[in-house]
Write a protein that holds these residues in place. Structure first.
Motif, PDB file in Angstrom:
ATOM      1  N   PRO A 248      44.325  33.743  47.910  1.00 56.25           N
ATOM      2  CA  PRO A 248      44.477  32.391  48.465  1.00 56.25           C
ATOM      3  C   PRO A 248      43.138  31.661  48.582  1.00 56.25           C
ATOM      4  N   PHE A 249      42.024  32.438  48.686  1.00 50.00           N
ATOM      5  CA  PHE A 249      40.725  31.808  48.942  1.00 50.00           C
ATOM      6  C   PHE A 249      39.905  31.524  47.701  1.00 50.00           C
ATOM      7  N   THR A 250      40.409  31.916  46.517  1.00 51.05           N
ATOM      8  CA  THR A 250      39.678  31.632  45.266  1.00 51.05           C
ATOM      9  C   THR A 250      40.622  31.034  44.224  1.00 51.05           C
ATOM     10  N   GLU A 251      40.052  30.173  43.383  1.00 52.22           N
ATOM     11  CA  GLU A 251      40.832  29.584  42.288  1.00 52.22           C
ATOM     12  C   GLU A 251      39.885  29.130  41.181  1.00 52.22           C
ATOM     13  N   PRO A 252      39.922  29.679  39.986  1.00 52.62           N
ATOM     14  CA  PRO A 252      40.771  30.809  39.599  1.00 52.62           C
ATOM     15  C   PRO A 252      40.290  32.130  40.239  1.00 52.62           C
ATOM     16  N   SER A 253      41.172  33.127  40.208  1.00 52.56           N
ATOM     17  CA  SER A 253      40.846  34.448  40.766  1.00 52.56           C
ATOM     18  C   SER A 253      40.945  35.497  39.669  1.00 52.56           C
ATOM     19  N   ALA A 254      40.207  36.579  39.858  1.00 53.29           N
ATOM     20  CA  ALA A 254      40.246  37.657  38.863  1.00 53.29           C
ATOM     21  C   ALA A 254      40.016  39.007  39.524  1.00 53.29           C
ATOM     22  N   GLU A 255      40.455  40.037  38.822  1.00 57.71           N
ATOM     23  CA  GLU A 255      40.090  41.383  39.227  1.00 57.71           C
ATOM     24  C   GLU A 255      39.216  41.961  38.128  1.00 57.71           C
ATOM     25  N   MET A 256      38.201  42.700  38.526  1.00 59.00           N
ATOM     26  CA  MET A 256      37.306  43.260  37.526  1.00 59.00           C
ATOM     27  C   MET A 256      37.529  44.763  37.395  1.00 59.00           C
ATOM     28  N   ILE A 279      37.681  47.778  40.176  1.00 55.06           N
ATOM     29  CA  ILE A 279      36.684  48.002  41.242  1.00 55.06           C
ATOM     30  C   ILE A 279      36.504  46.831  42.209  1.00 55.06           C
ATOM     31  N   LEU A 280      36.873  45.624  41.805  1.00 56.78           N
ATOM     32  CA  LEU A 280      36.710  44.529  42.778  1.00 56.78           C
ATOM     33  C   LEU A 280      37.558  43.308  42.429  1.00 56.78           C
ATOM     34  N   GLY A 281      37.683  42.430  43.441  1.00 56.83           N
ATOM     35  CA  GLY A 281      38.354  41.156  43.249  1.00 56.83           C
ATOM     36  C   GLY A 281      37.334  40.035  43.379  1.00 56.83           C
ATOM     37  N   CYS A 282      37.571  38.923  42.683  1.00 55.40           N
ATOM     38  CA  CYS A 282      36.577  37.845  42.694  1.00 55.40           C
ATOM     39  C   CYS A 282      37.210  36.506  42.288  1.00 55.40           C
ATOM     40  N   GLY A 283      36.413  35.469  42.316  1.00 54.32           N
ATOM     41  CA  GLY A 283      36.911  34.174  41.868  1.00 54.32           C
ATOM     42  C   GLY A 283      35.991  33.050  42.303  1.00 54.32           C
ATOM     43  N   MET A 284      36.393  31.810  41.912  1.00 49.68           N
ATOM     44  CA  MET A 284      35.634  30.630  42.337  1.00 49.68           C
ATOM     45  C   MET A 284      36.187  30.196  43.698  1.00 49.68           C
ATOM     46  N   VAL A 285      35.298  29.962  44.643  1.00 47.58           N
ATOM     47  CA  VAL A 285      35.732  29.628  46.008  1.00 47.58           C
ATOM     48  C   VAL A 285      36.664  28.416  45.970  1.00 47.58           C
ATOM     49  N   HIS A 286      37.820  28.542  46.590  1.00 48.32           N
ATOM     50  CA  HIS A 286      38.822  27.475  46.622  1.00 48.32           C
ATOM     51  C   HIS A 286      38.236  26.236  47.318  1.00 48.32           C
ATOM     52  N   PRO A 287      38.419  25.034  46.745  1.00 50.77           N
ATOM     53  CA  PRO A 287      37.861  23.821  47.380  1.00 50.77           C
ATOM     54  C   PRO A 287      38.322  23.656  48.835  1.00 50.77           C
ATOM     55  N   ASN A 288      39.544  24.065  49.134  1.00 47.64           N
ATOM     56  CA  ASN A 288      40.026  23.979  50.527  1.00 47.64           C
ATOM     57  C   ASN A 288      39.159  24.801  51.469  1.00 47.64           C
ATOM     58  N   VAL A 289      38.684  25.968  50.976  1.00 45.15           N
ATOM     59  CA  VAL A 289      37.852  26.840  51.814  1.00 45.15           C
ATOM     60  C   VAL A 289      36.524  26.139  52.113  1.00 45.15           C
TER      61      VAL A 289
END
Ligand code: 2NL
Length: 340
Positions: A248-256, A279-289
């Motif tokens: 919910p906090f990143t868009e787009p989101s990915a798992e590495m 090993i991890l989750g990541c993404g671009m910080v959602h503008p709402n955040v």
């Protein structure tokens, strides 16, 4: 009789506070053929018939008392190493104290920190007891999101707004609220989730989250940062892949994922025969955040990521059961004496 009692009392006092020499000197003075015990025994003949029994007991008890003192002196002067000072070689090295070792979670946490510090990330810390805003609302987690369910979160009974943080994102929220940009931080720390304890889940574990916010931060920056991290952590031969995901906090989101360290990608039970491990989750910080934390989402962009330290440690050291980390079993902990 009275005179005998007084004599014995005086002698006992003398014996108790004896400092007239070693055990042999004592023996000659009190227990030898011409010693005081023998002499005083000779007094028996002067004791009135009606007192003989009592005097006999008294003398016998005195003899035993004196012999016991002699044994004590013998033990102290002959047997005890403490008194044989000249025989101790003070030049010998002392017994070494057993050294402990760092906990594997701390070792891996420190390694992660040092890798990101080389990229210019600072370490930020925050409270383990959080409020709903910092743990959920600010992170674009809607009211009815399943992560807010009672099953996952430990709430504090005194106040329904308080909880044990479920991730260290709450620390990043606090840093964003400070309004000092750019932000380049990692947040290591303990987090809590209401899970049934098993080989793969625990009610607390450790996380490192990372956040980079500035102008023109892109997904390419995210990929290269994380690629550098895994190469430093697992070696230059490691390959990575990103799979689209959802947070919910990143868009787009990915798992590495990284190529499996155990089989090198050919397939084994660690990677479940896929050749890859997440090993991890990541993404671009959602503008709402960004907006929720008072950062202009039209001006700034950022990336974020989160990883479980236990998971990285299990992969690095091939540990199969999460519970080993919190059992304090020396046989487990001692294996990390010289690690990292
Ligand atoms: C996971 C996934 C993630 C984040 C954590 C984050 C923090 C802020 C804003 C946006 Cl303040 N994102 N953190 C982002 C993506 C994934 O963790 O599986 N962790 C163990």
């Amino acid at each position: 009789m009275e005179q005998l009692v007084n004599q014995i009392t005086a002698l006992k006092e003398e014996i108790t506070t004896w400092n007239g020499g070693d055990a042999e000197t004592f023996r000659i003075k009190y227990l030898g053929t011409k010693g005081l015990v023998k002499t005083i025994m000779g007094e028996m003949k002067n004791v009135a018939v009606e007192n003989k029994k009592e005097a006999g007991q008294l003398l016998n008890e005195f003899k035993i008392f004196t012999e016991a003192k002699f044994e004590d002196l013998k033990a102290a002067t002959l047997d005890s190493p403490l008194t044989t000072h000249d025989e101790i070689d003070l030049t010998l090295p002392g017994d070494s104290l057993p050294l402990g070792s760092r906990h594997p979670i701390s070792l891996v946490k420190n390694k992660i920190i040092s890798i990101f510090q080389r990229l210019g990330f600072a370490v930020a810390e925050g409270p383990e007891i959080e409020d709903d805003f910092h743990n959920f609302s600010a992170l674009n987690l809607p009211e009815n999101h399943p992560a807010r369910d009672m099953q996952d979160t430990f709430y504090i009974s005194q106040n329904p707004d308080w909880l044990l943080r479920t991730h260290t994102s709450s620390v990043q929220v606090r840093e964003m609220q400070k309004g000092k940009l750019p932000i380049r931080i990692i947040c290591p720390g303990r987090v809590y989730r209401n899970e049934t304890i098993s080989a793969r889940a625990h009610c607390f574990f450790h996380q490192v989250e990372g956040l980079y916010i500035a102008e023109n931060v892109s997904f390419a920056d995210l990929k290269q940062t994380l690629y550098f991290f895994v190469q430093e952590m697992f070696g230059k031969d490691v390959k990575v892949r990103f799979r689209p995901s959802y947070f919910p906090f990143t868009e787009p989101s990915a798992e590495m994922d990284i190529s499996c360290l155990i089989c090198g990608g050919t397939g084994c039970n660690v990677c479940k025969y896929t050749g890859w491990v997440e090993i991890l989750g990541c993404g671009m910080v959602h503008p709402n955040v960004l907006d929720n934390c008072g950062i202009d989402s039209n001006k700034y962009t950022g990336f974020a990521f989160g990883m479980g330290i236990e998971r990285i440690t299990m992969l690095k050291y091939q540990i199969k059961d999460l519970r080993l980390f919190s059992e304090n079993d020396q046989r487990f902990l001692k294996q990390f004496t010289s690690a990292v």
